[in-house]
Motif scaffolding. Structure first.
Motif, mmCIF file in Angstrom:
data_model
loop_
_atom_site.group_PDB
_atom_site.id
_atom_site.type_symbol
_atom_site.label_atom_id
_atom_site.label_comp_id
_atom_site.label_asym_id
_atom_site.label_seq_id
_atom_site.Cartn_x
_atom_site.Cartn_y
_atom_site.Cartn_z
ATOM 1 N N ASP A 197 4.911 -39.670 29.415
ATOM 2 C CA ASP A 197 6.324 -39.810 28.762
ATOM 3 C C ASP A 197 7.688 -39.666 29.794
ATOM 4 O O ASP A 197 8.885 -39.437 29.361
ATOM 5 C CB ASP A 197 5.872 -37.970 29.440
ATOM 6 N N PHE A 248 11.297 -25.303 40.428
ATOM 7 C CA PHE A 248 11.244 -26.494 41.187
ATOM 8 C C PHE A 248 12.182 -25.746 42.587
ATOM 9 O O PHE A 248 11.722 -26.590 43.631
ATOM 10 C CB PHE A 248 12.372 -28.349 41.088
ATOM 11 N N LEU A 253 11.613 -32.136 25.561
ATOM 12 C CA LEU A 253 10.375 -31.759 25.405
ATOM 13 C C LEU A 253 11.164 -30.833 24.604
ATOM 14 O O LEU A 253 11.097 -30.949 23.078
ATOM 15 C CB LEU A 253 9.319 -31.341 25.721
ATOM 16 N N LYS A 254 12.393 -30.366 25.120
ATOM 17 C CA LYS A 254 13.201 -29.060 24.687
ATOM 18 C C LYS A 254 13.790 -29.624 23.443
ATOM 19 O O LYS A 254 13.651 -29.114 22.408
ATOM 20 C CB LYS A 254 14.278 -28.740 24.845
ATOM 21 N N ALA A 304 10.775 -35.156 35.750
ATOM 22 C CA ALA A 304 10.148 -34.572 35.243
ATOM 23 C C ALA A 304 11.014 -33.211 34.309
ATOM 24 O O ALA A 304 10.927 -33.089 33.304
ATOM 25 C CB ALA A 304 9.618 -33.540 35.953
ATOM 26 N N LYS A 305 12.915 -32.827 35.106
ATOM 27 C CA LYS A 305 13.586 -32.268 34.995
ATOM 28 C C LYS A 305 13.801 -33.279 33.178
ATOM 29 O O LYS A 305 14.401 -32.551 31.820
ATOM 30 C CB LYS A 305 14.473 -32.381 35.002
ATOM 31 N N ILE A 331 14.278 -25.069 33.508
ATOM 32 C CA ILE A 331 13.721 -25.575 34.464
ATOM 33 C C ILE A 331 14.249 -26.039 36.257
ATOM 34 O O ILE A 331 13.210 -26.490 36.920
ATOM 35 C CB ILE A 331 14.377 -27.012 33.281
ATOM 36 N N CYS A 385 2.153 -33.345 30.823
ATOM 37 C CA CYS A 385 2.635 -34.403 31.120
ATOM 38 C C CYS A 385 2.265 -35.852 31.928
ATOM 39 O O CYS A 385 2.254 -35.409 32.831
ATOM 40 C CB CYS A 385 4.075 -34.245 30.873
ATOM 41 N N GLN A 415 -5.712 -36.860 29.132
ATOM 42 C CA GLN A 415 -5.593 -35.094 29.437
ATOM 43 C C GLN A 415 -7.070 -34.644 28.708
ATOM 44 O O GLN A 415 -7.347 -34.573 28.026
ATOM 45 C CB GLN A 415 -4.222 -34.445 28.565
ATOM 46 N N PHE A 431 2.509 -32.005 35.119
ATOM 47 C CA PHE A 431 2.261 -33.200 35.519
ATOM 48 C C PHE A 431 1.402 -34.473 36.242
ATOM 49 O O PHE A 431 0.792 -33.837 37.144
ATOM 50 C CB PHE A 431 3.732 -33.779 36.367
ATOM 51 N N LEU A 464 11.492 -32.598 31.190
ATOM 52 C CA LEU A 464 11.068 -31.301 30.151
ATOM 53 C C LEU A 464 12.858 -30.978 28.808
ATOM 54 O O LEU A 464 12.059 -30.449 27.822
ATOM 55 C CB LEU A 464 11.223 -30.237 30.900
ATOM 56 N N ILE A 465 13.575 -31.642 29.403
ATOM 57 C CA ILE A 465 14.918 -31.610 28.276
ATOM 58 C C ILE A 465 14.693 -32.653 26.988
ATOM 59 O O ILE A 465 14.596 -31.846 26.146
ATOM 60 C CB ILE A 465 15.845 -32.218 29.071
ATOM 61 N N LYS A 512 11.448 -34.872 40.952
ATOM 62 C CA LYS A 512 12.014 -33.281 39.733
ATOM 63 C C LYS A 512 13.099 -34.197 39.287
ATOM 64 O O LYS A 512 13.253 -33.747 37.606
ATOM 65 C CB LYS A 512 13.451 -32.574 41.324
ATOM 66 N N PHE A 566 8.852 -24.322 24.319
ATOM 67 C CA PHE A 566 9.949 -24.703 24.889
ATOM 68 C C PHE A 566 11.586 -24.529 24.509
ATOM 69 O O PHE A 566 12.805 -25.507 25.055
ATOM 70 C CB PHE A 566 9.350 -27.072 25.443
#
Lengths: 163, 195
Positions: free
Chosen positions: B97, A162, B191-192, B184-185, A158, B13, A40, B74, B188-189, B181, A150
């Motif tokens: 990730d 998309f 991370l939360k 990725a979802k 989320i 990520c 990154q 991403f 994110l969940i 998707k 987040f």
């Protein structure tokens, strides 16, 4: 986990940029990037708009990972400095503080000796800043004061990403 | 691990596509690349041999949009699937990730799938990750071919823990975005939850 979460805050971001901007001038270089070992891009100064910085970051990290693998095969911990010489432009790549990669791009207006010398000094300053940054992130996490964006996202947020 | 930059308000990520040789990992990325708007993607990089076999990795950066004012990016990577590139596979898993396992549905590749998934588990654990705890989805690719194993059998062999799985045909793109998707979802969940 093998690596703690990488976080960057405004204050340290400014300090880091100040250090590499100074390095850019003192080493007579064209561009300087800082890249996380995972690929990154952290930040860049100089003629960054001329380059595909995201790809550069990813390939640099791949390069460091591959040479790190080579180093282990011959019993070294890592190769902390890599140098790539081109016809016009050269890349000086070094590991700072064990986890961040410093990339200096320079041409014949500078020299490898000068870049090495200046990088060494800047590396020390960067190591200190990154150590402080890690400590700060750790402390914030412990105290629960993360202002983490987040923490309160919903499933809808989320899904919207998309749509 | 993801990289959160409060200064530039970005979250990055890393997603890795894993699977046996010729299962369609690179094809997945190529389809995503073709179908993504120019402003949302960067250059796709393929470090491949002259015969287009992945040598080190493919890389595709995607910018999905913003969540709570943070740009969400991403970085998609593939590993070289061929067995003898194991050292490279390990390197690419660093800082991952989320993982997509791309299985080749053809009957004769069943053993290769099983070997690759075991290899994934071992290589992850060497980096300190547990496959059962990280965001992880499976894609059963090449469903359009005649000699494919049934979904039930693929599930039994490759997905005993019942994680999200998808049927796909990466050459036509079927199931490609569904897979992406889903992972990725999950990231994110994760991370939360992590905070």
């Amino acid at each position: 986990m093998s690596n703690p979460q990488m976080v960057m805050y405004d204050e340290e971001f400014k300090q880091i940029n100040a250090v590499i901007e100074k390095l850019l001038r003192e080493a007579n270089s064209k561009v300087i990037f800082l890249v996380d070992k995972n690929g990154q891009l952290i930040t860049g100064v100089g003629e960054t708009e001329r380059f595909d910085t995201t790809s550069l970051a990813s390939l640099t990290a791949g390069n460091i990972a591959a040479t790190g693998g080579l180093a282990k095969l011959i019993g070294e911990k890592e190769f902390s400095i890599l140098f790539h010489e081109g016809e016009k432009d050269n890349l000086h790549i070094s590991i700072v503080g064990g986890r961040v990669i410093l990339v200096v791009l320079f041409d014949n207006r500078s020299s490898l000796g000068l870049v090495r010398l200046r990088v060494k000094k800047a590396s020390e300053e960067l190591t200190t800043i990154f150590a402080r940054l890690m400590q700060k992130a750790e402390e914030k996490e412990k105290s629960g004061d993360t202002d983490f964006p987040f923490a309160e996202i919903t499933d809808d947020d989320i899904d919207n990403l998309f749509s | 691990m993801s990289f959160i930059n409060y200064a530039s308000r970005e979250i990055n990520c890393k997603i890795v596509y894993y699977g046996p040789g010729l299962c369609g990992k690179t094809t997945n990325l190529q389809f995503v690349y073709q179908k993504t708007a120019p402003e949302a993607k960067g250059k796709m990089i393929s470090l491949a041999t002259e015969t287009e076999r992945t040598l080190f990795f493919d890389f595709l950066p995607l910018a999905l949009g913003e969540i709570r004012g943070f740009k969400t990016r991403f970085h998609l990577y593939t590993v070289p699937g061929q067995v003898f590139y194991d050292a490279s596979r390990k390197l690419i898993l660093k800082g991952v990730d989320g993982v997509v396992f791309v299985a080749d549905s053809q009957e004769e590749r069943m053993d290769a799938n099983i070997e690759s998934i075991e290899n994934l588990r071992i290589n992850l654990s060497e980096q300190g990750y547990d496959l059962d705890k990280i965001p992880y989805v499976i894609q059963y690719n090449k469903r359009d071919l005649p000699n494919v194993v049934s979904i039930e059998e693929l599930r039994k062999e490759l997905n005993p823990t019942n994680i999200p799985d998808f049927e796909a045909c990466a050459t036509t793109g079927e199931g490609v975005f569904e897979t992406l998707k889903a992972v990725a979802k999950l990231i994110l969940i994760d991370l939360k939850k992590g905070k």
